[in-house]
Design a protein around this motif. Structure first.
Motif, mmCIF file in Angstrom:
data_model
loop_
_atom_site.group_PDB
_atom_site.id
_atom_site.type_symbol
_atom_site.label_atom_id
_atom_site.label_comp_id
_atom_site.label_asym_id
_atom_site.label_seq_id
_atom_site.Cartn_x
_atom_site.Cartn_y
_atom_site.Cartn_z
ATOM 1 N N GLY A 183 0.859 -1.184 0.000
ATOM 2 C CA GLY A 183 0.000 0.000 0.000
ATOM 3 C C GLY A 183 0.885 1.219 0.000
ATOM 4 N N PRO A 184 0.679 2.111 0.957
ATOM 5 C CA PRO A 184 1.482 3.328 0.981
ATOM 6 C C PRO A 184 2.861 3.123 1.605
ATOM 7 C CG PRO A 184 -0.183 3.370 2.703
ATOM 8 C CD PRO A 184 -0.399 2.117 1.933
ATOM 9 N N PHE A 185 3.119 1.945 2.220
ATOM 10 C CA PHE A 185 4.377 1.759 2.920
ATOM 11 C C PHE A 185 5.427 1.115 2.024
ATOM 12 C CE2 PHE A 185 1.259 1.719 6.366
ATOM 13 C CZ PHE A 185 1.800 2.659 7.212
ATOM 14 N N PRO A 194 13.527 3.249 3.679
ATOM 15 C CA PRO A 194 12.338 4.091 3.859
ATOM 16 C C PRO A 194 12.115 4.497 5.319
ATOM 17 C CG PRO A 194 11.820 2.180 2.511
ATOM 18 C CD PRO A 194 13.208 1.984 3.014
ATOM 19 N N ILE A 195 11.516 5.678 5.516
ATOM 20 C CA ILE A 195 11.313 6.220 6.856
ATOM 21 C C ILE A 195 10.553 5.270 7.802
ATOM 22 C CG2 ILE A 195 10.453 8.179 8.192
ATOM 23 C CD1 ILE A 195 10.586 9.863 5.733
ATOM 24 N N PRO A 196 9.463 4.590 7.324
ATOM 25 C CA PRO A 196 8.712 3.770 8.280
ATOM 26 C C PRO A 196 9.590 2.760 9.019
ATOM 27 C CG PRO A 196 7.472 3.984 6.261
ATOM 28 C CD PRO A 196 8.800 4.632 6.010
#
Lengths: 552, 138
Positions: A37-39, A492-494
């Protein structure tokens, strides 16, 4: 077509020659890159998953079988430090000698990051980050406690069997005071100066050398390339990285949980806020939120700025104590401590024929195991911010200068506390909270209470403790993020949000369910295998520097 | 109208940038201006290069390939960020000044819910850059 001079617009001047290791391995080749999804996700397989799951497994174990865990790890840690005390002491001596040798050897001129690299950070930001990552929190906790403890210990663990300044009844023995004070400050300095910084320097130097000069990924495993060769990208390397992540996460989470209890004790002492799990959980959440903001703002915008703020506040507190307690006396103490440290470092670091088991096994070996279990994290963070320095400059700035700063800090905080115990034997709050009743978390506030403006400085003390936890937590999350992304610094930041949050959650779960102490004992136990790892690293650094020196 | 186009590229994911790169080339031909391709890297080794120097060489090679393909004038510019995950926006903002570009053409993903928390790099740049920014959806 591109014109030749136009092609070079803006490209930084070449970083100069360096001896790149030619390996088939491409950074990120074992990574899983996916979009959920967005991650976005970019993690090393299998390091990310195994590290995460093994942390969960150990938390579950500590919760389901708390007594067994407490019994086992409560036995393991002292068993290791008292059985292998000689090994720990010898290993730490080797690290110090090795670092001092590199400073004077011709290899000292090798520059980290290539012959023409320029430093990424100025001295102020660099020093601030060195201290804030892995030492600041300890200085706050032990700065008063340790010297005061050695000075008055009635438990038979005086360093080198030094004389006691108090009678059984607690009265002062004036002729013993000077000798006891001298040994207390020297023995404390021994645990905070050359040896711990040499431990951090060995790890940091090997990672910086193998990443910035040899082009290997910024991960613990890279340091073993000279010995393991291409096997380092397989399970050998996975295991080294997983243990490093595991030790870092548990080291941070258990310190955070125990630190929240200490901060709570401080809040009770100063403001009368009761000690309760609710307050401690709020503290952990607050620290984790601040650390989250810091990692999301990044290395320059978050971690570095917070470290610098921390450093300014710590210096302000130091200056206050110096002037409030009498600058002349403090500087005399500092001079005496330096001399005593120089005189006693050989007897203190000698592992043979000693009778002070309580000090050597209970304190020195414990400290060495502790520093070493933190060294993958602190070392990797130091490596990340040290590019562009020569090996000589690096070691002077990571070994010699921090050692002097730590000895000074101990002389100021410990010297003031001891002077208070001497001057006010009957009413000293330091003596009441360290010797008469052992309440280590109150020692700093007890010392500040003997000086003017105690309510203001104690508040600053609590704020400093909390912010030092934030600066350890954020740099630790960055390190774990990089290792579990296979050495990529642009994951990525997450992912960094995940590790930072995970660390806070582990701390809260262990605080609520019990298990902080037993899992901290487990982390310190990892110091033993890592001591072997560090000894191997010394050899790898030597080999790497030899080739670098020859080829560049 | 414009004198230099800046095109941020992620050399690790060039395939997804094709529409933006073709658009960049078309604009360069239309206005007869040079393109400077900007790559952001950290000083630590990455999947692309062992050090910034090698990264710069790869970027120059990429710029030369685009030049040959589209018959435009190109160059490469390496921007360094200590923590590229976070600092890519600032690095690109600095690169606009360093390269003296007055038009930025860059690719961006289709917006999603996460953009409310972490805005896309293209969105950030369009919001803050002094020059014109064209965002091409991948």
């Amino acid at each position: 077509m591109a014109e030749s001079e136009d092609v070079n617009i803006g490209i930084p001047a070449p970083e100069g020659a360096s001896d790149i290791i030619d390996t088939e391995y491409e950074i990120g080749q074992d990574n899983i890159e996916k979009q959920f999804g967005p991650f976005g996700l970019d993690i090393h397989n299998p390091v990310f998953l195994i590290s995460g799951l093994s942390v969960v497994a150990f938390v579950v174990y500590a919760l389901l079988a708390p007594e067994q865990a407490a019994e086992f790890f409560g036995w393991l840690r002292p068993a290791l430090t008292s059985t292998f005390d000689g090994f720990f002491l010898m290993a730490a001596n080797i690290f110090v000698i090795f670092c001092l040798f590199l400073i004077v050897s011709p290899y000292g001129s090798v520059r980290l990051g290539g012959a023409d690299a320029t430093p990424d950070y100025g001295y102020a930001g660099w020093f601030a980050m060195l201290f804030a990552a892995g030492m600041g929190i300890g200085l706050m906790f032990f700065g008063v406690l340790e010297p005061a403890y050695y000075f008055g210990t009635p438990w038979g663990d005086e360093p080198l069997g030094a004389v006691r300044p108090f009678t059984e009844g607690g009265a002062l023995i004036p002729e013993n005071v000077e000798a006891a004070k001298r040994m207390a400050l020297a023995a404390t300095s021994y645990h905070w100066a050359l040896h711990p910084w040499a431990i951090y320097a060995v790890v940091a130097l090997s990672l910086a050398l193998f990443s910035y000069n040899k082009g290997l990924p910024l991960s613990i495993r890279s340091a073993f390339y000279p010995i393991l060769g291409e096997r380092v990208w397989g399970w050998w390397g996975h295991i080294v990285d997983i243990v490093a992540v595991f030790a870092t996460l548990f080291g941070l989470a258990t310190s955070l949980g125990l630190g929240a209890q200490q901060a709570n004790a401080g809040l009770e002492f100063v403001y009368g806020i009761p000690t309760s799990v609710t307050v401690q959980v709020i503290l952990i959440i607050g620290i984790t939120m601040l650390a989250l903001i810091s990692v999301v703002r990044g290395l320059d915008g978050g971690v570095k700025i917070l470290s610098e703020i921390n450093m300014v506040v710590a210096i302000a507190l130091l200056l206050f104590v110096i002037f409030a307690a009498g600058a002349v006396g403090i500087f005399t103490d500092f001079g005496n401590t330096l001399v005593a440290y120089a005189q006693e470092i050989v007897p203190l670091s000698n592992p043979f024929g000693r009778v002070d088991d309580g000090y050597r096994e209970g304190w020195t070996a414990f400290y060495w195991a502790w520093w070493i279990s933190w060294s993958p994290f602190v070392g990797m963070f130091i490596a990340r911010v040290s590019r562009g320095r020569t090996v000589r400059e690096f070691l002077v700035c990571v070994l010699i200068i921090p050692s002097l700063v730590c000895i000074f800090w101990m002389a100021v905080f410990g010297g003031t506390a001891i002077n208070d115990m001497i001057a006010n034997v009957d009413v000293s709050a330091v003596k009441a909270n360290v010797i008469d009743a052992y309440k280590p978390e109150l020692s700093l506030f007890a010392m500040l209470a003997s000086l003017p403006l105690a309510s203001i400085t104690s508040t600053i003390g609590i704020v400093l403790v909390i912010v030092f936890f934030v600066t350890s937590s954020d740099s630790g999350s960055l390190v774990i993020d990089t290792i579990t992304a296979g050495g990529k610094v642009d994951a990525p930041i997450p992912q960094r949000v995940f590790w930072c949050t995970f660390e806070g959650l582990v701390a809260i779960v262990l605080l609520l369910g019990g298990g902080l102490v037993s899992l901290q004992a487990m982390v310190i136990s990892t110091g033993l295998p890592f001591t072997v790892v560090l000894l191997v690293m010394c050899w790898c650094i030597f080999k790497g520097l030899m080739q670098e020196h020859k080829h560049v | 109208m414009f004198k230099r186009i800046m095109a941020p590229v992620d050399l690790a994911h060039v395939e997804g940038l094709r529409p933006a790169l073709d658009c960049t080339a078309d604009l360069a031909k239309h206005y007869s201006v040079p393109v400077v391709y900007v790559g952001v890297t950290s000083t630590a080794p990455s999947e692309l290069a062992h050090n910034p120097e090698e990264f710069g060489q790869k970027l120059s090679a990429f710029a030369a390939a685009e030049a040959a393909k589209h018959a435009i004038e190109t160059s490469g510019h390496t921007a360094i960020a200590h923590d590229p995950t976070i600092e890519i926006d600032q690095a690109l903002m600095r690169a606009i000044d360093d390269t003296d570009a007055d038009l930025v053409v860059m690719a961006s993903h289709v917006p999603n819910v996460m953009d409310h928390i972490w805005p896309s790099n293209g969105g950030k740049l369009a919001e803050y850059a002094k020059c014109s920014v064209m965002v091409v959806r991948a």
